[in-house]
Motif scaffolding. Sequence first.
Motif, mmCIF file in Angstrom:
data_model
loop_
_atom_site.group_PDB
_atom_site.id
_atom_site.type_symbol
_atom_site.label_atom_id
_atom_site.label_comp_id
_atom_site.label_asym_id
_atom_site.label_seq_id
_atom_site.Cartn_x
_atom_site.Cartn_y
_atom_site.Cartn_z
ATOM 1 N N ALA A 126 -1.934 7.811 -5.297
ATOM 2 C CA ALA A 126 -1.717 9.279 -5.397
ATOM 3 C C ALA A 126 -1.707 10.061 -6.776
ATOM 4 C CB ALA A 126 0.059 8.592 -5.069
ATOM 5 N N ARG A 143 5.794 12.616 -7.199
ATOM 6 C CA ARG A 143 5.010 13.350 -5.775
ATOM 7 C C ARG A 143 6.095 14.464 -6.049
ATOM 8 N NH1 ARG A 143 4.456 8.715 -5.574
ATOM 9 N NH2 ARG A 143 3.700 7.510 -3.476
ATOM 10 N N ARG A 198 8.148 4.857 -7.600
ATOM 11 C CA ARG A 198 7.151 6.154 -6.945
ATOM 12 C C ARG A 198 7.686 7.199 -7.782
ATOM 13 N NH1 ARG A 198 6.589 6.413 -1.303
ATOM 14 N NH2 ARG A 198 6.807 4.596 0.006
ATOM 15 N N GLU A 208 0.692 4.000 -5.843
ATOM 16 C CA GLU A 208 0.724 5.046 -7.065
ATOM 17 C C GLU A 208 0.040 5.279 -7.015
ATOM 18 O OE1 GLU A 208 3.711 6.519 -7.224
ATOM 19 O OE2 GLU A 208 3.614 4.733 -5.822
#
Length: 283
Positions: free
Chosen positions: A85, A17, A14, A82
């Motif tokens: 995001a 974030r 990730r 991903e």
Amino acid sequence: MTPTDLTITPRDRRFGRDRAAARHWLNGDPIATAFFNALSVTFPRGEAYFIESVRAFRDGAPDRLAGEIAAFIKQEVVHSREHLAFNRQVADHGYELSRLDADVVRVLDLAKRRPPIVSLAATMALEHFTAILAHELLRDPRLLDGADPEIAALWRWHAVEEIEHKGVAHDTWVHATRDWSGFARWRLRSLMMLIATKHFLHHRARGMMDLLRQDGVTGVRAWGGLLRYALVRPGILRRVAGPWLSYFKPGFHPWSVDDRALIALVDSDYADARMTGPLPSAA
């Protein structure tokens, strides 16, 4: 042929974030930023299409290929997550992405009307396109110099896995068309690359121009900057022209270029590569 000792490894990572990057996250350059942002918008839906296209031919595949298809799907699912995001971060900077997304939907809706074997051929062509771009991105670390560190890590991670699974769609195609003549295989494979390239370049340029308009960059400044970035400096599209042409060789296979060393490079200290400059080209 795909190396027999190759392992396709889904890396569940990730990125970004807990922090916000700058609007022009690549060296403060709206042109370079638009180039990557427009690509990213295509990935979630595009990779879902790739998954569907390859999965349609998984039944009856040899055990090794079936395992590689499963690993390919896992990698592409995480790529989609991903980039969704990342795309939300792009939207948070005030970019309107609905027109770009609608463009992707229109193209994919047309593609899905074709027979499954044609969708697989299109996927194979686009997987080669992404793999040669990924190769260049990793070969020359300077392409992401000045980028937000988390976003640079996202693109390098994605590039590693694109290289790692670059033979899966091709090997699935070979299995699915095992009863075809060599000429019939070559003809459809080559035709789909020409069609896919035309759509890729046209729609990605349109998306980049849309993003640049939202930055107040228009007309000659926008087109000149985009063409200079793509073809002159750093010239990423110019650099991949040779590998793109190699696709049309009758005996083409993605792993004719063994670039596993680039994967090892990213897994090591990538800063060392920055000090020594780009690696030799695969072209």
